[in-house]
Each structure stands twice: as structure tokens, then as C-alpha cells.
Write a protein that holds these residues in place. Structure first.
Motif, PDB file in Angstrom:
ATOM      1  N   MET A 213       0.844  -1.181   0.000  1.00 28.78           N
ATOM      2  CA  MET A 213       0.000   0.000   0.000  1.00 28.78           C
ATOM      3  C   MET A 213       0.885   1.238   0.000  1.00 28.78           C
ATOM      4  SD  MET A 213      -3.444   0.886   0.776  1.00 28.78           S
ATOM      5  CE  MET A 213      -4.091  -0.109   2.060  1.00 28.78           C
ATOM      6  N   LYS A 214       0.626   2.154  -0.940  1.00 23.95           N
ATOM      7  CA  LYS A 214       1.432   3.366  -1.088  1.00 23.95           C
ATOM      8  C   LYS A 214       0.556   4.602  -0.995  1.00 23.95           C
ATOM      9  CE  LYS A 214       3.594   1.467  -4.912  1.00 23.95           C
ATOM     10  NZ  LYS A 214       4.211   1.598  -6.207  1.00 23.95           N
ATOM     11  N   LYS A 215       1.186   5.696  -0.646  1.00 23.34           N
ATOM     12  CA  LYS A 215       0.556   7.006  -0.704  1.00 23.34           C
ATOM     13  C   LYS A 215       1.318   7.819  -1.736  1.00 23.34           C
ATOM     14  CE  LYS A 215      -0.382  11.094   2.060  1.00 23.34           C
ATOM     15  NZ  LYS A 215      -0.200  11.709   3.377  1.00 23.34           N
ATOM     16  N   VAL A 216       0.622   8.271  -2.766  1.00 21.34           N
ATOM     17  CA  VAL A 216       1.233   9.022  -3.859  1.00 21.34           C
ATOM     18  C   VAL A 216       0.641  10.427  -3.861  1.00 21.34           C
ATOM     19  CG1 VAL A 216       1.598   9.112  -6.348  1.00 21.34           C
ATOM     20  CG2 VAL A 216       1.422   6.904  -5.208  1.00 21.34           C
ATOM     21  N   VAL A 217       1.500  11.438  -3.834  1.00 22.94           N
ATOM     22  CA  VAL A 217       1.059  12.830  -3.881  1.00 22.94           C
ATOM     23  C   VAL A 217       1.545  13.426  -5.197  1.00 22.94           C
ATOM     24  CG1 VAL A 217       1.120  15.089  -2.766  1.00 22.94           C
ATOM     25  CG2 VAL A 217       1.195  13.011  -1.376  1.00 22.94           C
ATOM     26  N   LEU A 218       0.594  13.980  -5.972  1.00 19.69           N
ATOM     27  CA  LEU A 218       0.898  14.561  -7.276  1.00 19.69           C
ATOM     28  C   LEU A 218       0.539  16.034  -7.289  1.00 19.69           C
ATOM     29  CD1 LEU A 218      -0.754  11.785  -9.472  1.00 19.69           C
ATOM     30  CD2 LEU A 218       1.642  11.964  -8.857  1.00 19.69           C
ATOM     31  N   GLN A 219       1.343  16.829  -7.979  1.00 20.54           N
ATOM     32  CA  GLN A 219       1.049  18.244  -8.204  1.00 20.54           C
ATOM     33  C   GLN A 219       0.364  18.349  -9.554  1.00 20.54           C
ATOM     34  OE1 GLN A 219       2.174  20.850  -6.035  1.00 20.54           O
ATOM     35  NE2 GLN A 219       0.881  22.191  -7.239  1.00 20.54           N
ATOM     36  N   LEU A 220      -0.880  18.836  -9.561  1.00 27.82           N
ATOM     37  CA  LEU A 220      -1.667  18.915 -10.783  1.00 27.82           C
ATOM     38  C   LEU A 220      -1.997  20.361 -11.095  1.00 27.82           C
ATOM     39  CD1 LEU A 220      -2.371  15.848 -11.148  1.00 27.82           C
ATOM     40  CD2 LEU A 220      -4.700  16.590 -11.423  1.00 27.82           C
ATOM     41  N   ASP A 221      -1.937  20.733 -12.357  1.00 25.92           N
ATOM     42  CA  ASP A 221      -2.306  22.082 -12.769  1.00 25.92           C
ATOM     43  C   ASP A 221      -3.756  22.056 -13.247  1.00 25.92           C
ATOM     44  OD1 ASP A 221      -2.091  24.745 -13.324  1.00 25.92           O
ATOM     45  OD2 ASP A 221      -1.163  24.453 -15.287  1.00 25.92           O
ATOM     46  N   VAL A 222      -4.693  22.106 -12.286  1.00 23.63           N
ATOM     47  CA  VAL A 222      -6.117  22.124 -12.613  1.00 23.63           C
ATOM     48  C   VAL A 222      -6.662  23.514 -12.322  1.00 23.63           C
ATOM     49  CG1 VAL A 222      -6.528  19.666 -12.259  1.00 23.63           C
ATOM     50  CG2 VAL A 222      -6.712  21.207 -10.344  1.00 23.63           C
ATOM     51  N   CYS A 223      -7.646  23.920 -13.117  1.00 24.05           N
ATOM     52  CA  CYS A 223      -8.115  25.302 -13.020  1.00 24.05           C
ATOM     53  C   CYS A 223      -9.432  25.464 -12.256  1.00 24.05           C
ATOM     54  CB  CYS A 223      -8.250  25.886 -14.419  1.00 24.05           C
ATOM     55  SG  CYS A 223      -9.232  24.857 -15.520  1.00 24.05           S
ATOM     56  N   ASN A 224     -10.327  24.476 -12.356  1.00 28.20           N
ATOM     57  CA  ASN A 224     -11.633  24.629 -11.719  1.00 28.20           C
ATOM     58  C   ASN A 224     -12.181  23.271 -11.291  1.00 28.20           C
ATOM     59  OD1 ASN A 224     -12.486  23.440 -14.115  1.00 28.20           O
ATOM     60  ND2 ASN A 224     -13.073  25.382 -15.030  1.00 28.20           N
ATOM     61  N   ASP A 225     -13.422  23.258 -10.791  1.00 28.87           N
ATOM     62  CA  ASP A 225     -14.018  22.019 -10.298  1.00 28.87           C
ATOM     63  C   ASP A 225     -14.293  21.021 -11.412  1.00 28.87           C
ATOM     64  OD1 ASP A 225     -13.939  22.747  -7.648  1.00 28.87           O
ATOM     65  OD2 ASP A 225     -15.937  23.643  -7.664  1.00 28.87           O
ATOM     66  N   LYS A 226     -14.532  21.502 -12.615  1.00 28.72           N
ATOM     67  CA  LYS A 226     -14.756  20.593 -13.747  1.00 28.72           C
ATOM     68  C   LYS A 226     -13.483  19.810 -14.068  1.00 28.72           C
ATOM     69  CE  LYS A 226     -16.525  20.527 -18.455  1.00 28.72           C
ATOM     70  NZ  LYS A 226     -16.984  21.317 -19.593  1.00 28.72           N
ATOM     71  N   CYS A 227     -12.350  20.501 -14.078  1.00 29.56           N
ATOM     72  CA  CYS A 227     -11.058  19.845 -14.304  1.00 29.56           C
ATOM     73  C   CYS A 227     -10.744  18.881 -13.165  1.00 29.56           C
ATOM     74  CB  CYS A 227      -9.946  20.879 -14.419  1.00 29.56           C
ATOM     75  SG  CYS A 227     -10.058  21.934 -15.866  1.00 29.56           S
ATOM     76  N   LYS A 228     -11.078  19.285 -11.942  1.00 32.62           N
ATOM     77  CA  LYS A 228     -10.851  18.432 -10.772  1.00 32.62           C
ATOM     78  C   LYS A 228     -11.635  17.131 -10.911  1.00 32.62           C
ATOM     79  CE  LYS A 228     -12.104  18.185  -5.923  1.00 32.62           C
ATOM     80  NZ  LYS A 228     -12.767  18.854  -4.816  1.00 32.62           N
TER      81      LYS A 228
ATOM     82  N   THR B  63     -10.400  10.105 -13.950  1.00 33.95           N
ATOM     83  CA  THR B  63      -9.321   9.429 -14.664  1.00 33.95           C
ATOM     84  C   THR B  63      -8.544   8.497 -13.748  1.00 33.95           C
ATOM     85  OG1 THR B  63      -9.095  11.293 -16.189  1.00 33.95           O
ATOM     86  CG2 THR B  63      -7.229   9.786 -16.040  1.00 33.95           C
ATOM     87  N   VAL B  64      -8.156   8.977 -12.571  1.00 29.17           N
ATOM     88  CA  VAL B  64      -7.349   8.144 -11.672  1.00 29.17           C
ATOM     89  C   VAL B  64      -8.182   7.086 -10.959  1.00 29.17           C
ATOM     90  CG1 VAL B  64      -5.549   9.865 -11.321  1.00 29.17           C
ATOM     91  CG2 VAL B  64      -7.461   9.774  -9.749  1.00 29.17           C
ATOM     92  N   SER B  65      -9.482   7.287 -10.848  1.00 28.55           N
ATOM     93  CA  SER B  65     -10.313   6.281 -10.179  1.00 28.55           C
ATOM     94  C   SER B  65     -10.454   5.022 -11.022  1.00 28.55           C
ATOM     95  CB  SER B  65     -11.693   6.848  -9.860  1.00 28.55           C
ATOM     96  OG  SER B  65     -12.424   7.074 -11.044  1.00 28.55           O
ATOM     97  N   GLY B  66     -10.133   5.098 -12.308  1.00 20.89           N
ATOM     98  CA  GLY B  66     -10.222   3.942 -13.186  1.00 20.89           C
ATOM     99  C   GLY B  66      -9.069   2.960 -13.046  1.00 20.89           C
ATOM    100  N   PHE B  67      -8.011   3.341 -12.342  1.00 21.20           N
ATOM    101  CA  PHE B  67      -6.864   2.457 -12.151  1.00 21.20           C
ATOM    102  C   PHE B  67      -7.178   1.385 -11.116  1.00 21.20           C
ATOM    103  CE2 PHE B  67      -4.629   6.054 -14.007  1.00 21.20           C
ATOM    104  CZ  PHE B  67      -3.727   5.424 -14.832  1.00 21.20           C
ATOM    105  N   ASP B  68      -6.699   0.161 -11.375  1.00 20.03           N
ATOM    106  CA  ASP B  68      -6.843  -0.917 -10.401  1.00 20.03           C
ATOM    107  C   ASP B  68      -5.941  -0.653  -9.207  1.00 20.03           C
ATOM    108  OD1 ASP B  68      -8.643  -2.339 -11.938  1.00 20.03           O
ATOM    109  OD2 ASP B  68      -7.080  -3.485 -12.961  1.00 20.03           O
ATOM    110  N   GLY B  69      -6.440  -0.900  -8.023  1.00 17.40           N
ATOM    111  CA  GLY B  69      -5.639  -0.755  -6.819  1.00 17.40           C
ATOM    112  C   GLY B  69      -5.815   0.560  -6.103  1.00 17.40           C
TER     113      GLY B  69
ATOM    114  N   GLY C   6      -3.225   3.407  -2.185  1.00 16.30           N
ATOM    115  CA  GLY C   6      -3.498   2.077  -2.712  1.00 16.30           C
ATOM    116  C   GLY C   6      -2.258   1.487  -3.349  1.00 16.30           C
ATOM    117  N   SER C   7      -2.452   0.372  -4.019  1.00 17.53           N
ATOM    118  CA  SER C   7      -1.333  -0.282  -4.699  1.00 17.53           C
ATOM    119  C   SER C   7      -1.390   0.064  -6.184  1.00 17.53           C
ATOM    120  CB  SER C   7      -1.391  -1.792  -4.482  1.00 17.53           C
ATOM    121  OG  SER C   7      -2.627  -2.277  -4.956  1.00 17.53           O
ATOM    122  N   VAL C   8      -0.944   1.248  -6.501  1.00 18.13           N
ATOM    123  CA  VAL C   8      -0.999   1.763  -7.865  1.00 18.13           C
ATOM    124  C   VAL C   8       0.391   2.225  -8.276  1.00 18.13           C
ATOM    125  CG1 VAL C   8      -1.639   4.079  -7.132  1.00 18.13           C
ATOM    126  CG2 VAL C   8      -2.292   3.306  -9.394  1.00 18.13           C
TER     127      VAL C   8
END
Length: 71
Positions: free
Chosen positions: A1-16, A22-28, A45-47
Motif C-alpha cells: 500500500m502506497k501514498k502518492v502525492v501529485l502536483q496537478l495544474d487544474v483550473c476549476n471544479d470541472k477539471c478536478k 481518470t485516476v479512479s479507473g486504475f486498479d488498486g 493504494g497499490s498503484v
């Protein structure tokens, strides 16, 4: 089990919502949280972080902040 922190350049709630979908589709993926103030996406998770970043970079500017064990 891992914790992954990503820096994302998102502008609004629609992009969020699109990035989280997109990431919820990954297994694990067990949990997803987004801090819009600091623009950080946290996955637990294990991703593979490289595959997640590769997928997100097609739409957003994405960088890996940290990868470590989940507590």
C-alpha cells in the motif's frame, strides 16, 4: 500500500472532477483526495505512480511530489 502525492495544474471544479475520474479507473486505487488550494492530488493504494502520471499528463501538467508508505 502506497501514498502518492501529485502536483496537478487544474483550473476549476470541472477539471478536478475529470482528473479524479481518470485516476479512479486504475486498479488498486483505494482513496482519492484533492486539495484545490495547493493543487495536490493524493492517492492511496497499490498503484504505479508512473502510469498515473503518464495518463494525467495527456491532459494536465503533472509532477510527482512524493511516494511513500501509507500510514
Amino acid at each position: 500500500m502506497k501514498k502518492v502525492v501529485l502536483q496537478l495544474d487544474v483550473c476549476n471544479d470541472k477539471c478536478k472532477a475529470k482528473a479524479m475520474k481518470t485516476v479512479s479507473g486504475f486498479d488498486g486505487v483505494e482513496s482519492i483526495s484533492m486539495d484545490m488550494k495547493n493543487r495536490k492530488l493524493t492517492l492511496t493504494g497499490s498503484v504505479d505512480p508512473v502510469l498515473v502520471v503518464k495518463k494525467l499528463r495527456k491532459t494536465y501538467s503533472t509532477d510527482i511530489v512524493s511516494v511513500g508508505p501509507a500510514k
